[in-house]
Design a protein around this motif. Structure first.
Motif, PDB file in Angstrom:
ATOM      1  N   ASP A 101       0.818  -1.309   0.074  1.00 14.25           N
ATOM      2  CA  ASP A 101       0.074   0.025   0.040  1.00 14.25           C
ATOM      3  C   ASP A 101       0.715   1.399  -0.164  1.00 14.25           C
ATOM      4  OD1 ASP A 101      -2.757   0.964   0.255  1.00 14.25           O
ATOM      5  OD2 ASP A 101      -2.164   1.778   2.082  1.00 14.25           O
ATOM      6  N   SER A 102       2.074   1.247   0.660  1.00 13.17           N
ATOM      7  CA  SER A 102       3.055   2.515   0.480  1.00 13.17           C
ATOM      8  C   SER A 102       3.444   2.628  -0.705  1.00 13.17           C
ATOM      9  CB  SER A 102       3.993   2.239   1.628  1.00 13.17           C
ATOM     10  OG  SER A 102       4.834   0.753   0.970  1.00 13.17           O
ATOM     11  N   VAL A 103       3.275   1.586  -1.604  1.00 13.11           N
ATOM     12  CA  VAL A 103       4.041   1.748  -3.059  1.00 13.11           C
ATOM     13  C   VAL A 103       2.647   2.189  -3.884  1.00 13.11           C
ATOM     14  CG1 VAL A 103       4.872   0.662  -5.005  1.00 13.11           C
ATOM     15  CG2 VAL A 103       5.739   0.225  -2.679  1.00 13.11           C
ATOM     16  N   VAL A 104       1.607   1.517  -3.899  1.00 12.73           N
ATOM     17  CA  VAL A 104       0.329   1.855  -4.254  1.00 12.73           C
ATOM     18  C   VAL A 104      -0.214   3.284  -4.090  1.00 12.73           C
ATOM     19  CG1 VAL A 104      -1.981   1.210  -4.898  1.00 12.73           C
ATOM     20  CG2 VAL A 104      -0.046  -0.584  -4.864  1.00 12.73           C
ATOM     21  N   GLN A 105      -0.303   3.607  -2.820  1.00 14.86           N
ATOM     22  CA  GLN A 105      -1.065   5.076  -2.697  1.00 14.86           C
ATOM     23  C   GLN A 105      -0.494   6.244  -3.411  1.00 14.86           C
ATOM     24  OE1 GLN A 105      -4.141   5.860  -1.104  1.00 14.86           O
ATOM     25  NE2 GLN A 105      -4.324   3.583  -1.306  1.00 14.86           N
ATOM     26  N   PRO A 106       0.821   6.257  -3.452  1.00 11.27           N
ATOM     27  CA  PRO A 106       1.582   7.428  -4.036  1.00 11.27           C
ATOM     28  C   PRO A 106       1.236   7.249  -5.709  1.00 11.27           C
ATOM     29  CG  PRO A 106       3.202   6.611  -2.436  1.00 11.27           C
ATOM     30  CD  PRO A 106       1.838   5.682  -2.491  1.00 11.27           C
ATOM     31  N   VAL A 107       1.239   6.094  -6.149  1.00 10.00           N
ATOM     32  CA  VAL A 107       0.979   5.929  -7.702  1.00 10.00           C
ATOM     33  C   VAL A 107      -0.488   6.267  -7.841  1.00 10.00           C
ATOM     34  CG1 VAL A 107       0.625   4.397  -9.378  1.00 10.00           C
ATOM     35  CG2 VAL A 107       2.434   4.309  -7.865  1.00 10.00           C
ATOM     36  N   ALA A 132      -6.203  -3.221   0.841  1.00  8.51           N
ATOM     37  CA  ALA A 132      -5.520  -2.705   2.153  1.00  8.51           C
ATOM     38  C   ALA A 132      -6.397  -1.931   3.030  1.00  8.51           C
ATOM     39  CB  ALA A 132      -4.330  -1.814   1.576  1.00  8.51           C
ATOM     40  N   TRP A 133      -7.316  -1.134   2.616  1.00  5.84           N
ATOM     41  CA  TRP A 133      -8.305  -0.394   3.534  1.00  5.84           C
ATOM     42  C   TRP A 133      -9.001  -1.419   4.260  1.00  5.84           C
ATOM     43  CZ3 TRP A 133     -13.685  -0.587   4.022  1.00  5.84           C
ATOM     44  CH2 TRP A 133     -14.038   0.380   4.886  1.00  5.84           C
ATOM     45  N   VAL A 207      -5.846  18.925  -3.300  1.00 11.67           N
ATOM     46  CA  VAL A 207      -5.548  18.808  -1.651  1.00 11.67           C
ATOM     47  C   VAL A 207      -6.119  17.704  -1.173  1.00 11.67           C
ATOM     48  CG1 VAL A 207      -5.620  19.971   0.562  1.00 11.67           C
ATOM     49  CG2 VAL A 207      -5.088  21.291  -1.544  1.00 11.67           C
ATOM     50  N   MET A 208      -7.246  17.403  -1.677  1.00 11.46           N
ATOM     51  CA  MET A 208      -8.017  15.965  -1.085  1.00 11.46           C
ATOM     52  C   MET A 208      -7.175  14.880  -1.793  1.00 11.46           C
ATOM     53  SD  MET A 208     -12.026  17.316  -1.763  1.00 11.46           S
ATOM     54  CE  MET A 208     -12.312  15.478  -1.364  1.00 11.46           C
ATOM     55  N   ASP A 209      -6.771  15.065  -2.917  1.00  6.94           N
ATOM     56  CA  ASP A 209      -5.792  13.899  -3.251  1.00  6.94           C
ATOM     57  C   ASP A 209      -4.314  13.593  -2.246  1.00  6.94           C
ATOM     58  OD1 ASP A 209      -7.220  13.223  -5.732  1.00  6.94           O
ATOM     59  OD2 ASP A 209      -6.068  14.279  -7.022  1.00  6.94           O
ATOM     60  N   PHE A 210      -4.094  14.770  -1.984  1.00  3.81           N
ATOM     61  CA  PHE A 210      -2.806  14.414  -0.885  1.00  3.81           C
ATOM     62  C   PHE A 210      -3.238  13.875   0.287  1.00  3.81           C
ATOM     63  CE2 PHE A 210      -0.560  18.553  -2.801  1.00  3.81           C
ATOM     64  CZ  PHE A 210      -0.070  17.544  -4.016  1.00  3.81           C
ATOM     65  N   LEU A 211      -4.577  13.733   0.784  1.00  4.75           N
ATOM     66  CA  LEU A 211      -5.169  13.209   1.913  1.00  4.75           C
ATOM     67  C   LEU A 211      -4.968  11.656   1.774  1.00  4.75           C
ATOM     68  CD1 LEU A 211      -8.458  14.899   2.752  1.00  4.75           C
ATOM     69  CD2 LEU A 211      -6.287  15.435   3.774  1.00  4.75           C
ATOM     70  N   ARG A 212      -4.698  11.095   0.631  1.00  5.97           N
ATOM     71  CA  ARG A 212      -4.356   9.678   0.420  1.00  5.97           C
ATOM     72  C   ARG A 212      -3.179   9.227   1.190  1.00  5.97           C
ATOM     73  NH1 ARG A 212      -6.617   6.371  -2.961  1.00  5.97           N
ATOM     74  NH2 ARG A 212      -8.423   7.155  -4.184  1.00  5.97           N
ATOM     75  N   LEU A 213      -2.138  10.101   1.386  1.00  3.70           N
ATOM     76  CA  LEU A 213      -0.896   9.919   1.813  1.00  3.70           C
ATOM     77  C   LEU A 213      -0.740   9.647   3.291  1.00  3.70           C
ATOM     78  CD1 LEU A 213       1.534  12.095  -0.322  1.00  3.70           C
ATOM     79  CD2 LEU A 213       0.584   9.747  -0.758  1.00  3.70           C
ATOM     80  N   CYS A 258       5.946  10.517  -7.052  1.00  5.35           N
ATOM     81  CA  CYS A 258       4.418  10.551  -7.335  1.00  5.35           C
ATOM     82  C   CYS A 258       4.050  12.243  -6.991  1.00  5.35           C
ATOM     83  CB  CYS A 258       3.867   9.287  -6.551  1.00  5.35           C
ATOM     84  SG  CYS A 258       4.424   7.760  -7.162  1.00  5.35           S
ATOM     85  N   LEU A 259       4.455  12.668  -5.925  1.00  9.64           N
ATOM     86  CA  LEU A 259       3.972  13.822  -5.712  1.00  9.64           C
ATOM     87  C   LEU A 259       4.430  14.816  -6.796  1.00  9.64           C
ATOM     88  CD1 LEU A 259       4.985  14.254  -1.964  1.00  9.64           C
ATOM     89  CD2 LEU A 259       2.807  14.568  -2.842  1.00  9.64           C
ATOM     90  N   TRP A 260       5.777  14.815  -7.134  1.00  6.37           N
ATOM     91  CA  TRP A 260       6.014  15.670  -8.307  1.00  6.37           C
ATOM     92  C   TRP A 260       5.058  15.602  -9.424  1.00  6.37           C
ATOM     93  CZ3 TRP A 260       7.720  20.308  -8.138  1.00  6.37           C
ATOM     94  CH2 TRP A 260       8.160  20.667  -9.401  1.00  6.37           C
TER      95      TRP A 260
END
Length: 391
Positions: A101-107, A132-133, A207-213, A258-260
Motif C-alpha cells: 500500500d505504501s507503493v500503491v497509494q502514491p501511484v 488494504a483499506w 489537496v484532497m488527493d494528498f489526503l491519501r498519503l 509521485c508527488l511531483w
C-alpha cells in the motif's frame, strides 16, 4: 589428623566442633552455638526427584510471571501474541499489505486520472487499494483482543478493559486516521477515480488527493511488529542499518516522484506545469504514466541528494509546484542526512576491529619506547598482537 593406630580423631569432620576436637589454644573460648546439621540424602533417585521438583517450581514461576492466570475464564476471546499462530499469520499479511500500500497509494495519487475506468491496470490498482483499506479496518478491531504487556513489561495482561484502554491511549488514533475512507470523500466532491483527464481540476481537489498519503502512517505498524519479533528473529545491527537505509531511500524517491507527478498533471485552465514545459510541443493527452514517472523520479533523485541539475524546475506562475519543491528540498535534506549518518555509522562499525588493533599497536610502541626494550623482544611483541588480531 590420624592417631598412632591409624584411626580418625572423633569429631574431626563433624559439622559442630566438640571439646575433643578443639585445639588447646582455643579451649578458653566461648562455646559456639550447637546447631545440628542433617546430611542430605543424595542418592540417585533423590537427586532425580529434586531436579524434577526444581524444574516444576521454575516453570510455575515463569508461567505466573509471563502468562497471568491461565486457568481464568477471563482469557476467553483474548489472543496471546506469543502463542497464537493465527495472529502471526495475520501480522505477516498486514506487513505485506502495508508495504504494498505504501507503493500503491502514491501511484494512485499521481496517475489515477490517466487510468481509464475498466482497464486491467485500473482494476488491479483499485482492488489493492480497497483490500488494504479493509485489512486496516479489521486490524483495528483485532487489536482490541490482543494481550498487551504490563507497565513493567513482566507479564501479559488479559483483561479486556485494560487492553482497550491501553490501545485507545496509544496506537489507536494513528490506526484510525489510516482507515478513514478518503477516496469516498473524493468521490463525493471531486472527479471520480479513474476518469479520463479532465480539462480543469480545482486546487481543492488536488489537496484532497494528498489526503491519501495519510495512510502511510501505517508504516509505523511494521516497526511495532519488528520490535515484538526481535526475540524470535535476530538481525544484527549491520543488517538492520542496511535494510532500513535501503527501504528509506526507495520509499522516499518513490513518494517524491509521485508527488511531483501529481502537481505536474494537475493544472487550472491555461496554466503551465513542469510537465508541459519539460515535454513542450506535445499534447498533454498523450502523456503516459510511465513517461511522466520516469521524469519525476529523475527530479526526485537529484532533489533528494541535493545535486539539483536544474533542467526540471517548477514554473514561475505555478505556486503549488514551488511550494511542493520547497517541501521536497526540506524533507529530502532531512532524509539524506539520516541516510549519510546511517552509512557513516555502518562504515565505522565495519572498521571498529581494525581501529582497535591500531590503538593496541600504538600502546605497544609506547611501552617499547618507555622501557627501551631490545629489538628482538619488541618484534616478538608486535608479532604476538598481530597474530592475535588475525585470530
Amino acid at each position: 589428623m590420624f592417631s598412632r593406630h591409624g584411626q580418625v580423631h572423633k569429631g574431626m569432620y563433624s559439622a559442630v566442633p566438640t571439646e575433643d576436637s578443639r585445639a588447646p589454644a582455643f579451649s578458653s573460648l566461648k562455646q559456639p552455638l550447637q546447631v545440628p546439621m542433617e546430611q542430605p540424602d543424595l542418592s540417585p533417585s533423590k537427586r532425580t526427584n529434586l531436579s524434577k521438583s526444581f524444574y516444576a517450581r521454575t516453570e510455575a514461576k515463569l508461567q505466573r510471571v509471563r502468562y497471568v492466570d491461565h486457568s481464568s475464564n477471563n482469557k476467553e476471546f483474548v489472543i496471546d501474541p506469543d502463542r497464537s499462530t493465527s495472529l502471526a499469520i495475520w501480522n505477516l499479511l498486514v506487513v505485506a499489505l502495508t508495504i504494498a500500500d505504501s507503493v500503491v497509494q502514491p501511484v494512485v495519487l499521481a496517475f489515477h486520472r490517466l487510468l481509464l475506468t475498466g482497464s486491467a491496470t485500473h482494476t488491479v490498482v483499485m482492488g489493492m487499494d480497497r483490500a488494504a483499506w479493509a485489512c486496516y479496518a479489521l486490524d483495528v478491531c483485532v487489536q482490541f483482543f490482543v494481550k498487551v504487556p504490563s507497565e513493567d513489561d513482566s507479564y501479559l495482561v488479559y483483561d479486556k478493559g485494560i487492553i482497550a484502554t491501553t490501545y485507545l491511549n496509544g496506537e489507536f488514533w494513528g490506526d484510525l486516521v489510516a482507515v478513514v475512507p478518503w477516496y469516498m470523500l473524493y468521490d463525493l466532491v471531486g472527479t471520480p477515480l479513474g476518469a479520463p483527464v479532465p480539462s480543469a481540476v480545482p486546487r481543492v481537489i488536488m489537496v484532497m488527493d494528498f489526503l491519501r498519503l495519510i495512510r502511510l502512517v501505517r508504516l509505523q505498524r511494521i516497526g511495532r511488529l519488528l520490535h515484538r519479533w526481535h526475540n524470535a528473529v535476530h538481525l544484527s545491527y549491520r543488517q538492520q542499518v542496511i535494510a532500513a537505509t535501503s527501504i528509506g531511500i526507495l520509499l522516499s524517491l518513490h513518494t517524491l516522484a509521485c508527488l511531483w507527478s501529481c502537481v505536474g498533471l494537475t493544472a487550472n485552465p491555461g496554466e503551465d506545469t513542469w510537465v508541459t514545459t519539460y515535454l513542450a510541443g506535445r499534447d498533454p493527452s498523450t502523456f503516459s504514466p510511465s513517461e511522466v514517472y520516469k521524469c519525476a523520479l529523475y527530479w526526485a533523485a537529484f532533489t533528494l541528494t541535493g545535486i539539483g541539475y536544474g533542467d526540471i524546475v517548477p514554473t514561475h506562475e505555478n505556486t503549488v509546484e514551488q511550494l511542493v519543491a520547497i517541501l521536497a528540498m526540506l524533507g529530502g535534506g532531512i532524509c539524506w542526512s539520516v541516510i549519510i549518518a546511517n552509512t557513516c555509522s555502518l562504515i565505522a562499525d565495519l572498521n571498529s576491529a581494525t581501529e582497535e588493533f591500531q590503538k593496541t599497536m600504538d600502546r605497544c610502541q609506547k611501552i617499547i619506547t618507555l622501557n627501551r626494550l631490545p629489538v628482538h623482544l619488541a618484534r616478538r611483541m608486535r608479532e604476538y598482537f598481530t597474530k592475535s588480531q588475525e585470530l
